[in-house]
Design a protein around this motif. Structure first.
Motif, PDB file in Angstrom:
ATOM      1  N   ARG A 566       0.821  -1.211   0.000  1.00 12.06           N
ATOM      2  CA  ARG A 566       0.000   0.000   0.000  1.00 12.06           C
ATOM      3  C   ARG A 566       0.859   1.267   0.000  1.00 12.06           C
ATOM      4  NH1 ARG A 566      -5.360  -0.712   0.390  1.00 12.06           N
ATOM      5  NH2 ARG A 566      -6.111  -2.777   1.020  1.00 12.06           N
ATOM      6  N   THR A 567       2.127   1.142   0.343  1.00 11.00           N
ATOM      7  CA  THR A 567       3.036   2.277   0.162  1.00 11.00           C
ATOM      8  C   THR A 567       3.193   2.598  -1.312  1.00 11.00           C
ATOM      9  OG1 THR A 567       4.220   1.644   2.178  1.00 11.00           O
ATOM     10  CG2 THR A 567       5.347   3.139   0.671  1.00 11.00           C
ATOM     11  N   ALA A 568       3.351   1.567  -2.139  1.00 10.45           N
ATOM     12  CA  ALA A 568       3.396   1.782  -3.592  1.00 10.45           C
ATOM     13  C   ALA A 568       2.046   2.236  -4.111  1.00 10.45           C
ATOM     14  CB  ALA A 568       3.833   0.497  -4.289  1.00 10.45           C
ATOM     15  N   LEU A 569       0.968   1.681  -3.572  1.00  2.18           N
ATOM     16  CA  LEU A 569      -0.365   2.079  -4.015  1.00  2.18           C
ATOM     17  C   LEU A 569      -0.641   3.534  -3.689  1.00  2.18           C
ATOM     18  CD1 LEU A 569      -2.853   0.714  -5.359  1.00  2.18           C
ATOM     19  CD2 LEU A 569      -3.782   0.426  -3.063  1.00  2.18           C
ATOM     20  N   ARG A 570      -0.101   4.039  -2.582  1.00  6.00           N
ATOM     21  CA  ARG A 570      -0.273   5.458  -2.238  1.00  6.00           C
ATOM     22  C   ARG A 570       0.324   6.359  -3.304  1.00  6.00           C
ATOM     23  NH1 ARG A 570       1.297  10.230  -0.989  1.00  6.00           N
ATOM     24  NH2 ARG A 570       3.238   9.680  -1.993  1.00  6.00           N
ATOM     25  N   LEU A 571       1.536   6.049  -3.757  1.00 11.08           N
ATOM     26  CA  LEU A 571       2.149   6.839  -4.816  1.00 11.08           C
ATOM     27  C   LEU A 571       1.378   6.708  -6.118  1.00 11.08           C
ATOM     28  CD1 LEU A 571       4.356   8.687  -5.815  1.00 11.08           C
ATOM     29  CD2 LEU A 571       5.858   6.706  -6.062  1.00 11.08           C
ATOM     30  N   SER A 572       0.835   5.526  -6.383  1.00  9.13           N
ATOM     31  CA  SER A 572       0.013   5.341  -7.573  1.00  9.13           C
ATOM     32  C   SER A 572      -1.243   6.201  -7.511  1.00  9.13           C
ATOM     33  CB  SER A 572      -0.360   3.863  -7.719  1.00  9.13           C
ATOM     34  OG  SER A 572      -1.327   3.675  -8.723  1.00  9.13           O
ATOM     35  N   HIS A 573      -1.923   6.243  -6.361  1.00 13.17           N
ATOM     36  CA  HIS A 573      -3.124   7.065  -6.215  1.00 13.17           C
ATOM     37  C   HIS A 573      -2.789   8.550  -6.360  1.00 13.17           C
ATOM     38  CE1 HIS A 573      -6.423   4.373  -4.377  1.00 13.17           C
ATOM     39  NE2 HIS A 573      -5.608   3.640  -5.111  1.00 13.17           N
ATOM     40  N   PHE A 574      -1.673   8.966  -5.788  1.00 12.00           N
ATOM     41  CA  PHE A 574      -1.306  10.372  -5.912  1.00 12.00           C
ATOM     42  C   PHE A 574      -1.051  10.749  -7.378  1.00 12.00           C
ATOM     43  CE2 PHE A 574       2.333  13.246  -6.478  1.00 12.00           C
ATOM     44  CZ  PHE A 574       1.747  14.426  -6.069  1.00 12.00           C
ATOM     45  N   LEU A 575      -0.323   9.910  -8.095  1.00 10.72           N
ATOM     46  CA  LEU A 575      -0.039  10.212  -9.501  1.00 10.72           C
ATOM     47  C   LEU A 575      -1.322  10.199 -10.324  1.00 10.72           C
ATOM     48  CD1 LEU A 575       3.243   8.142  -9.986  1.00 10.72           C
ATOM     49  CD2 LEU A 575       3.030  10.624  -9.820  1.00 10.72           C
ATOM     50  N   CYS A 576      -2.239   9.294 -10.031  1.00 14.73           N
ATOM     51  CA  CYS A 576      -3.516   9.276 -10.742  1.00 14.73           C
ATOM     52  C   CYS A 576      -4.289  10.570 -10.507  1.00 14.73           C
ATOM     53  CB  CYS A 576      -4.344   8.068 -10.301  1.00 14.73           C
ATOM     54  SG  CYS A 576      -3.728   6.474 -10.874  1.00 14.73           S
ATOM     55  N   ASP A 577      -4.367  10.984  -9.269  1.00 14.27           N
ATOM     56  CA  ASP A 577      -5.095  12.209  -8.926  1.00 14.27           C
ATOM     57  C   ASP A 577      -4.453  13.432  -9.574  1.00 14.27           C
ATOM     58  OD1 ASP A 577      -6.793  14.023  -7.789  1.00 14.27           O
ATOM     59  OD2 ASP A 577      -6.279  13.572  -5.720  1.00 14.27           O
ATOM     60  N   PHE A 578      -3.155  13.520  -9.485  1.00 15.11           N
ATOM     61  CA  PHE A 578      -2.460  14.696 -10.002  1.00 15.11           C
ATOM     62  C   PHE A 578      -2.525  14.744 -11.525  1.00 15.11           C
ATOM     63  CE2 PHE A 578       0.950  17.601 -10.932  1.00 15.11           C
ATOM     64  CZ  PHE A 578       0.983  18.463  -9.847  1.00 15.11           C
ATOM     65  N   LEU A 579      -2.265  13.641 -12.186  1.00 14.88           N
ATOM     66  CA  LEU A 579      -2.205  13.623 -13.645  1.00 14.88           C
ATOM     67  C   LEU A 579      -3.587  13.767 -14.284  1.00 14.88           C
ATOM     68  CD1 LEU A 579       0.427  10.788 -14.165  1.00 14.88           C
ATOM     69  CD2 LEU A 579       0.786  13.254 -14.371  1.00 14.88           C
ATOM     70  N   GLN A 580      -4.637  13.419 -13.565  1.00 12.53           N
ATOM     71  CA  GLN A 580      -5.979  13.499 -14.141  1.00 12.53           C
ATOM     72  C   GLN A 580      -6.680  14.816 -13.845  1.00 12.53           C
ATOM     73  OE1 GLN A 580      -8.335   9.980 -13.125  1.00 12.53           O
ATOM     74  NE2 GLN A 580      -6.489   8.714 -13.186  1.00 12.53           N
ATOM     75  N   LEU A 770      -8.806   8.299 -20.363  1.00  7.02           N
ATOM     76  CA  LEU A 770      -7.709   7.805 -19.548  1.00  7.02           C
ATOM     77  C   LEU A 770      -6.636   7.156 -20.412  1.00  7.02           C
ATOM     78  CD1 LEU A 770      -9.411   6.130 -16.449  1.00  7.02           C
ATOM     79  CD2 LEU A 770      -8.047   8.213 -16.468  1.00  7.02           C
ATOM     80  N   GLU A 771      -5.428   7.171 -19.879  1.00  7.61           N
ATOM     81  CA  GLU A 771      -4.304   6.498 -20.519  1.00  7.61           C
ATOM     82  C   GLU A 771      -3.457   5.825 -19.449  1.00  7.61           C
ATOM     83  OE1 GLU A 771      -3.057   8.832 -24.643  1.00  7.61           O
ATOM     84  OE2 GLU A 771      -1.989   9.235 -22.770  1.00  7.61           O
ATOM     85  N   PHE A 772      -2.860   4.703 -19.834  1.00  4.61           N
ATOM     86  CA  PHE A 772      -1.873   4.065 -18.967  1.00  4.61           C
ATOM     87  C   PHE A 772      -0.593   4.883 -19.010  1.00  4.61           C
ATOM     88  CE2 PHE A 772       1.821   1.267 -18.677  1.00  4.61           C
ATOM     89  CZ  PHE A 772       1.614   0.669 -17.444  1.00  4.61           C
ATOM     90  N   HIS A 773      -0.103   5.306 -17.842  1.00  3.53           N
ATOM     91  CA  HIS A 773       1.071   6.179 -17.789  1.00  3.53           C
ATOM     92  C   HIS A 773       2.293   5.509 -17.159  1.00  3.53           C
ATOM     93  CE1 HIS A 773      -0.241  10.584 -18.623  1.00  3.53           C
ATOM     94  NE2 HIS A 773      -0.883   9.736 -19.409  1.00  3.53           N
ATOM     95  N   GLY A 774       2.138   4.376 -16.498  1.00  2.00           N
ATOM     96  CA  GLY A 774       3.300   3.729 -15.918  1.00  2.00           C
ATOM     97  C   GLY A 774       2.948   2.874 -14.724  1.00  2.00           C
ATOM     98  N   VAL A 775       3.982   2.456 -13.976  1.00  2.00           N
ATOM     99  CA  VAL A 775       3.801   1.581 -12.823  1.00  2.00           C
ATOM    100  C   VAL A 775       4.666   2.083 -11.668  1.00  2.00           C
ATOM    101  CG1 VAL A 775       3.290  -0.428 -14.268  1.00  2.00           C
ATOM    102  CG2 VAL A 775       5.642  -0.008 -13.513  1.00  2.00           C
ATOM    103  N   VAL A 776       4.252   1.711 -10.474  1.00  2.00           N
ATOM    104  CA  VAL A 776       5.021   1.951  -9.253  1.00  2.00           C
ATOM    105  C   VAL A 776       5.349   0.592  -8.650  1.00  2.00           C
ATOM    106  CG1 VAL A 776       5.057   3.035  -6.978  1.00  2.00           C
ATOM    107  CG2 VAL A 776       3.834   4.127  -8.862  1.00  2.00           C
TER     108      VAL A 776
END
Length: 901
Positions: A566-580, A770-776
């Protein structure tokens, strides 16, 4: 006459039961205790009267939250599952403290002012902490001290290098059952309120009269002066940058020192010592905000103050803010068992369990703040009665009446306990009495559930270590030739040994998972051998397939390492929110929208993931090709950078590095994977995740954030953000993927790890889809994974199931956590307890057989060494003693005479 006799009999029985009950309530046997005291105090404080309550009435004693994780004890003490929530809170508070300390000191020049995290960056970071940690974290915030925050999002009304009085964005998970869009009227746990706590009429959380900010005096205001060396630790991170594909700017790592949270010594055992990087508050009522009883884990954010000053000698590292993670008090498990080695003091609820004297208490995970989170197991020298299978559950005890409690929940005493046998000397030859040669051979080729399976050829082999110079008789050789006759005899012997466990059970009903599997045991040996014989020194000489373990060798990682994932998932959620949601060209009057992400932001995020968690050896954020766009430099005149910089590849990866030239001390490094010749997009873990999410976004969850911002720099009132609410799509924990255990022979990690990969998504350039932008990713050290050797279902992909050495006819297997926090990928993490109708036979202050002992004795037996493996079994329980109730006997005799008359 018969009617009168029946009435008199009923009256006598009624009087008997009333006399035995003594006229008391059926639940009067339960005496008030500390749990009732805290429950009464909890119910007396409400949203309406909390403002009029004094401070001591809206706080609980600190002992009500026992076994709180301490930073300097994480590698030397076992953290059990009932404290996994608190451990994740501890690590996430430290994570945010490291990030903001690094980013503010790295971007500390005046030209970097606009590249520092803006308003929405802070808001979205707190939102991601909550949405990605469902079940772990209920609230996240960063609270700045008075005039210590420099806003870069006021365009015209606030001059450069000016501060705001207070600033404290805090996100809290909202109960959204009443939302107009929630037509099912069921809470979704996907809606978050974000308020600035430094705004409004009741906003001065730095005041001593502010009763709901116990985290503030733990760190602020920073007046330590000459104690900076104790409260601020100097960290050194090395970063290797790349500004073009396949090439690094410099082949050496650039050392970047910064001041961060303190580093305690191993002997610092005080609860809230100044040298601890994370401190815990007492449980308190969050009056006027969430209106919940919460507990906060806080860590300090360090920055140079005053910022941007030309007088360098006037600047010093100062604690400017507090990173805080909140959880509801009712979600924290309590331990009602008595004080013991696994339940140390202080514990306010110790001794509130209601186990009988013949039993002892074991805590159960997942109950939170309520009764019944325990079970009562038999003490050494006792066994469960024949009418009850397994421990007495706390829920059953708490719901029992006085009569039920008096006659039940009691273990029976074992009689004629034996002394544990010593190991047999090597010169003693073990012989069987009254056993024919044919029986001996049948025992070899058809062993019982608890003995190793060997083939007839292996059984007849003349090995000196196992047979000890015993010659093979000729009659045995003749029996080998007559396989058909032997097979029929073996089947008859197996039928004779079959014992049904319940009425009507046949042999074909017995599942394979109930028995020991020799093939799986041999496979487990090969897996452990490969792991132990692959290291940093020889990994480059091995073929690629030897750097992997089977996928089922990582069974349990999704549960045991959920906090790290969930540490990685937190960064994923932040990037999703920011990029969208962020558009760099947006300006709302005097308020400026956020800029794009830059390299330092992502580098700081992955470094914080590694530096805040001992189990994480590496973490990376890998953007897809041409998906990372940076903001243009300030005062840019190059026409190529008018619309920003688009990188072909950008994949910052941080890891823990132990160098021989630094006396084994840990260093944290980061490298941009774009500088390597081979692109990371060709790695299988990236390609598989991209193939899954490139075109199909079905299953992603939609999250809603409701940001409320200050109306002016002084924080007069709260107003809605221009885009209200903010919605974005992000993956769930189940959408990520755990990779099989791998030895990362890359010159950086060089360890056996198990990796979690989570995708993140942005919008296309036209903001239409939406687009796939990467992975954490996060790499967790495999040595922290506990093996599960107990029997498992055939559909469970576990390489180690059915390898426990329990005697399954008289015992059953249960997982038992190992007491070695840094090395758990070992055999023996289980215990063998006696089944119903069996008892533990030895007088050694135990009530089960430890798995490590079972494994050791079994290996001794295989090596032909003296052992007591055959004695590690439970025996059939004896009958309980018969007691006489003279009252019942007299009453029965009286009724008998009355009926005879």
């Amino acid at each position: 006459m018969g009617y009168l006799r029946c009435v008199i009999t009923c009256v006598i029985l009624a009087l008997f039961f009333v006399w035995t009950g003594s006229g008391k309530s059926v639940f009067q046997w339960m005496r008030p205790d500390n749990f009732d005291e805290i429950m009464d105090r909890m119910t007396t404080v409400t949203e309406e009267n909390c403002r009029s309550k004094p401070r001591h009435e809206i706080e609980f004693p600190s002992e009500t939250v026992a076994q709180r994780p301490r930073y300097n004890m994480l590698l030397t003490s076992a953290i059990y599952s009932n404290r996994s929530q608190l451990l994740h809170m501890h690590n996430m508070a430290l994570n945010r403290a490291h990030f903001y300390s690094f980013i503010y000191q790295r971007l500390n020049r005046s030209v970097d002012f606009n590249f520092q995290p803006g308003l929405m960056y802070l808001y979205m970071s707190a939102t991601a902490d909550v949405t990605a940690s469902q079940g772990f974290i209920n609230g996240s915030a960063i609270f700045y001290d008075n005039h210590c925050y420099y806003p870069n999002w006021y365009n015209k009304i606030l001059d450069f290098n000016k501060t705001t009085p207070l600033f404290g964005p805090r996100a809290w998970r909202e109960d959204d059952y009443a939302e107009t869009t929630n037509y099912l009227r069921e809470p979704t746990n996907r809606t978050v309120d974000i308020h600035d706590y430094g705004t409004g009429w009741n906003s001065n959380y730095s005041s001593q009269a502010y009763k709901t900010a116990p985290w503030y005096p733990l760190w602020l205001p920073d007046l330590t002066g000459n104690q900076d060396s104790l409260t601020k630790f100097t960290y050194a991170v090395g970063i290797k940058f790349s500004n073009e594909t396949g090439k690094f700017i410099d082949n050496e790592f650039v050392a970047i020192p910064y001041f961060g949270p303190p580093q305690p010594g191993i002997n610092d055992n005080e609860e809230n010592s100044p040298s601890l990087p994370v401190k815990w508050t007492k449980p308190y009522f969050d009056c006027g905000r969430s209106n919940k009883w919460i507990v906060t884990a806080s860590a300090p954010v360090v920055e140079y103050m005053p910022r941007y000053s030309d007088f360098i000698h006037l600047r010093r590292p100062r604690t400017v803010a507090v990173s805080a993670m909140d959880i509801e008090f009712e979600r924290i498990d309590i331990n009602p068992c008595p004080i013991s080695d696994g339940n140390p003091e202080p514990n306010y609820f110790a001794g509130t369990a209601r186990c009988k004297p013949s039993t002892m208490c074991e805590v159960i995970h997942g109950f939170g703040f309520r009764r019944g989170g325990y079970q009562c197991v038999c003490k050494p020298g006792y066994y469960y009665p024949w009418w009850h299978d397994g421990p007495f559950l706390g829920l059953e005890i708490e719901q029992a009446t006085g009569a039920e409690y008096d006659v039940g929940f009691e273990c029976l005493q074992v009689e004629e306990l034996m002394v544990p046998p010593n190991e047999m000397p090597s010169f003693v030859e073990r012989k069987r009495r009254s056993a024919s040669l044919q029986d001996r051979f049948l025992d070899l080729i058809s062993p019982s559930d608890s003995s190793p399976r060997v083939s007839p050829t292996e059984a007849l082999s003349d090995s000196e270590s196992t047979r000890q110079k015993r010659s093979t008789p000729r009659k045995v050789k003749k029996l080998v030739a007559k396989r058909s006759a032997i097979k029929s005899i073996r089947e008859r012997m197996q039928e004779r040994r079959f014992i049904p466990r319940y009425q009507g059970e046949k042999r074909f009903m017995r599942h394979k998972r109930d028995l020991f599997d020799q093939e799986l045991y041999a496979r487990m040996e090969k897996i452990l051998y490969r792991k132990q014989n692959t290291n940093k020194g020889n990994c480059r000489t091995k073929p690629d397939y030897e750097l992997f373990l089977p996928g089922d060798a990582g069974y349990g990682a999704e549960r045991q390492f959920e906090g790290e994932a969930r540490t990685a998932l937190r960064l994923s959620h932040f990037l999703c929110d920011f990029l969208q949601n962020i558009d760099e060209y947006e300006e709302f009057g005097s308020v400026r929208g956020d800029k794009r992400l830059n390299e330092t932001h992502i580098l700081g995020e992955v470094l914080a993931n590694v530096m805040s968690n001992f189990k994480i050896l590496g973490s990376g954020a890998f953007f897809d090709r041409y998906k990372f766009r940076m903001s243009p430099p300030e005062n840019n005149t190059d026409p190529r950078f008018v619309h920003g910089i688009t990188r072909e590849f950008f994949g910052p990866f941080a890891y823990t590095h132990t160098a021989a030239d630094t006396d084994g001390t840990e260093k944290f490094r980061a490298v941009d994977y774009a500088g390597f010749k081979a692109p990371y997009t060709q790695q299988r873990w990236f390609r598989d995740m991209k193939a899954r999410w490139q075109t199909n976004f079905e299953g992603l969850e939609q999250y809603t954030a409701k940001p409320m911002v200050r109306s002016d720099p002084n924080g007069t009132s709260l107003v809605r953000w221009e885009h209200y609410p903010l919605r974005y799509f992000a993956p769930k924990y189940e959408h990520g993927e755990w990779l099989r255990p791998t030895f990362k022979c890359d010159g950086m990690v060089d360890e056996w790890v198990v990796t979690y990969v989570a995708p993140f998504f942005g919008m296309n350039p036209l903001k239409t889809r939406l687009e796939f932008h990467g992975v954490v990713t996060v790499d967790v050290k495999l040595d922290f994974l506990e093996l599960r050797q107990c029997p498992g279902d055939y559909s469970v992909a576990n390489a180690f199931k059915n390898t426990a050495r329990c005697h399954f006819k008289s015992q059953y297997c249960l997982p038992l956590p190992l007491q070695t926090p840094t090395q758990r990928y070992l055999r023996g993490a289980y215990k063998c307890e006696c089944r119903q109708g069996y008892e533990y036979p030895f007088n050694d202050l135990s009530w089960f057989f430890d798995g490590q002992m079972m494994e050791e004795e079994y290996n001794k037996m295989l090596r032909g060494e003296p052992n007591r493996y055959d004695t590690l079994k439970c025996r059939i329980a004896g009958a309980s003693s018969v007691t006489i109730s003279w009252l019942l006997l007299s009453l029965s005799f009286f009724l008998y005479l009355w009926n005879r008359s």
